[in-house]
Scaffold this active site. Structure first.
Site, PDB file in Angstrom:
ATOM      1  N   SER A  61       0.808  -1.205   0.000  1.00 29.70           N
ATOM      2  CA  SER A  61       0.000   0.000   0.000  1.00 29.70           C
ATOM      3  C   SER A  61       0.852   1.271   0.000  1.00 29.70           C
ATOM      4  CB  SER A  61      -0.946  -0.044   1.212  1.00 29.70           C
ATOM      5  OG  SER A  61      -1.920   0.965   1.135  1.00 29.70           O
ATOM      6  N   LYS A 102      -0.594  -4.181  -3.412  1.00 27.25           N
ATOM      7  CA  LYS A 102      -1.895  -3.648  -3.004  1.00 27.25           C
ATOM      8  C   LYS A 102      -2.026  -2.237  -3.565  1.00 27.25           C
ATOM      9  CE  LYS A 102      -4.823  -2.464   0.973  1.00 27.25           C
ATOM     10  NZ  LYS A 102      -4.921  -1.009   0.789  1.00 27.25           N
ATOM     11  N   ASP A 107       9.741   5.398 -10.213  1.00 25.10           N
ATOM     12  CA  ASP A 107       9.262   5.992 -11.463  1.00 25.10           C
ATOM     13  C   ASP A 107       9.942   7.322 -11.767  1.00 25.10           C
ATOM     14  OD1 ASP A 107       7.581   3.878 -11.800  1.00 25.10           O
ATOM     15  OD2 ASP A 107       5.714   5.008 -11.645  1.00 25.10           O
TER      16      ASP A 107
END
Length: 576
Positions: A300, A325, A311
């Protein structure tokens, strides 16, 4: 003056343009009314059934429990994160998902064969100040016997308002008499950051356990303290961190990323739940070399931090693939002080990927949840053009093989033999060397083996299980008579081999023993420090941070680092 012909033409065009809009609004309105009708209809049916059962069922029923079971069954069809929280569970819910504060004595407990055992006291709180130790047994709380009490009941009895007294009767192993202790409850605050400090090569380290209230501020404060040492790199440890508050994750990323950068995008069926979260302040350390540690229990909010920093090519991610998740929950108030926690959206990292691994919407023919198929996994690009993939958690830039304990070590730990030896060790020795340098001597390890001589630590190896299966098949085919001597000989050899496991896996068992013993003197902080020298992921992080060329090649996507986590690709070059 207006031309009448042109005016009529304009009105005609307006009517034609308006018609599709009216149709769309009508369809939407009809759909909305239909949805409301279905909701109202089904609620009436549900309430009617509940009423009839409560009044007319042949036996007495617990109407509150029946309602709770009905709600739980309904939510079970969705995902495990959508749940109903009745008023009785609100405080536990807040402690688990929102706040880290409660009134109590500061100790975790476990139930072993009906006995309430202290698993670990927290340093600096009433239990530790009163010298309550791991391994002590709670017999009574305020004169009430704990026989037959569950962990939840005992925990509730220990909690209370700050400043209130609590009387405990405890039994310490090896002592003939029980002890009575009077404690005063304090506000127990479990830090989101249980530890931060300096590693070798002037590298800072921050361990973040959860993303609850003030977690970002705790990370910020820890980083500010570490900066006083002129650190040349930082390790942010998110292993075993199951997540928490999304906004806290955004704030933590903002410590390392410039203002105005997208961290995570939340998309829901309800447009109001679709939100883009950007960094909003000047970062504390926008250029500090950074490594994030993850494993299969990082979930999460942990994945938001690791995924966004990956990224943005801002940090090197090291460890194992994260949990996967990618769902966002929101709580809604219900009547009578109850709540419902609902999955309202999925989140997407800056590259556009959703890392949700399980597809709760589409199940197999048995109703089981399935993983996102490899054929549906999509490629995305990081800021510098590295390839990353959705649908299966965050794959690390550098994969480190997870530690796998042998069966003998697992057995010794699961049956509490290591725990109980550490209890005995602490009760016999008042002090040990510092946590980082503590080592169990060979003589002490032999003492542990002697300690085991009166305990059951037998277990079936994989070879024994296979032999038993083969024997069963031979008996079914009436061939056991011819093969029995060979079976017995093989089993004897395997059994003899198991006797040597305490020697064969000595180093591994000793590490676990040392960790447990150190925690009795230096608590959680000591356990972490003692494990540093055996921590493969942490050692790999320090290697990467100490070699600027390797760090740059990973973040720039050179060679094998160009693609991260594509299904079916060979990542052996990146495995450590």
């Amino acid at each position: 003056m207006n031309n009448p012909v042109n005016s009529r033409s304009a009105r005609s065009k307006f009517k034609k343009a308006l018609l599709p809009v009216v149709v769309i609004i009508s369809i939407f309105s009809f759909s909305f009314v239909e949805d409301l009708f279905q909701v109202s209809k089904n609620l009436d049916i549900f309430a009617a059934i509940y009423k009839q059962l409560s009044i007319n069922y042949v036996d007495d029923v617990n109407s509150s429990e029946m309602m709770k079971n009905g709600i739980d069954a309904m939510l079970e069809e969705l995902d495990p994160y959508t749940e109903y929280i009745p008023e009785s569970d609100i405080e536990d819910y807040k402690l688990k998902y929102v706040s880290t504060q409660y009134g109590g004595i500061g100790a975790t407990i476990s139930n072993r064969a009906g006995k309430v055992i202290v698993a670990e006291p927290y340093a600096g709180f009433p239990a530790q100040k009163a010298d309550i130790r791991a391994g002590d047994e709670f017999l009574e709380i305020n004169g009430v016997s704990l026989k037959g009490k569950t962990n939840e009941q005992v925990s509730s009895m220990l909690k209370g308002s700050k400043g209130t007294p609590v009387k405990l009767r405890i039994q310490r192993p090896g002592m003939p008499k029980s002890m009575e202790l009077n404690l005063t409850r304090e506000e127990i605050r479990q830090n989101n950051v249980p530890y931060y400090g300096m590693l070798s090569n002037n590298v800072g380290y921050i361990k973040l356990d959860k993303f609850l209230e003030n977690s970002a501020q705790e990370v910020k404060d820890a980083l500010a303290e570490l900066k006083k040492n002129n650190i040349n790199g930082l390790v942010l440890d998110l292993r075993f961190n199951g997540g928490g508050i999304l906004q806290e994750a955004v704030k933590i990323v903002n410590l390392f990323v410039d203002k105005g950068v997208t961290v995570v995008i939340q998309k829901g069926r309800n447009r109001e739940k679709s939100i883009t979260y950007n960094t909003f302040s000047t970062p504390l350390e926008p250029n500090l070399p950074l490594v994030v540690l993850v494993n299969n229990r990082s979930a999460s909010a942990s994945e938001i931090v690791a995924g966004s920093l990956q990224d943005l090519d801002r940090a090197v991610v090291i460890g194992q693939r994260s949990f996967g998740k990618g769902l966002v929950q929101q709580t809604f108030n219900l009547p009578y002080n109850s709540l419902v926690k609902v999955t309202v959206a999925k989140y997407y990292t800056p590259s556009g990927r959703c890392i949700q691994a399980l597809d709760y919407t589409h199940r197999d023919t048995d109703g089981m949840v399935v993983k996102v198929a490899d054929s549906l996994i999509t490629e995305y690009k990081t800021k510098s053009g590295r390839s990353v993939y959705d649908g299966s958690g965050i794959f690390p830039d550098v994969f480190v093989k997870p530690l796998r304990y042998s069966l003998i070590t697992q057995t010794l730990a699961s049956r509490y033999h290591i725990f109980d030896y550490a209890t005995q060790y602490r009760n016999l020795k008042t002090s040990i060397s510092d946590a980082k340098n503590f080592r169990l001597s060979d003589a002490e390890y032999n003492d542990f083996i002697a300690f085991l001589s009166k305990r059951d630590y037998n277990y079936d190896t994989r070879v024994e299980k296979l032999l038993n299966e083969l024997r069963d098949e031979a008996e079914k085919e009436n061939k056991i008579g011819d093969l029995k001597p060979e079976f017995d000989a093989l089993k004897a050899k395997v059994s003899h081999s198991k006797k040597n496991d305490l020697v064969l896996f000595k180093d591994e068992i000793r590490k676990v023993l040392e960790s447990e013993i150190v925690s009795r003197y230096y608590f959680e902080k000591g356990r972490l420090e003692q494990n540093f020298k055996y921590d493969n992921e942490l050692n790999e992080a320090q290697k990467v941070l100490s070699d600027k060329s390797v760090l740059a090649s990973i973040l720039n996507g050179e060679g094998t680092y160009k693609s991260i986590g594509k299904p079916g690709e060979d990542y052996s070059a990146n495995v450590k």
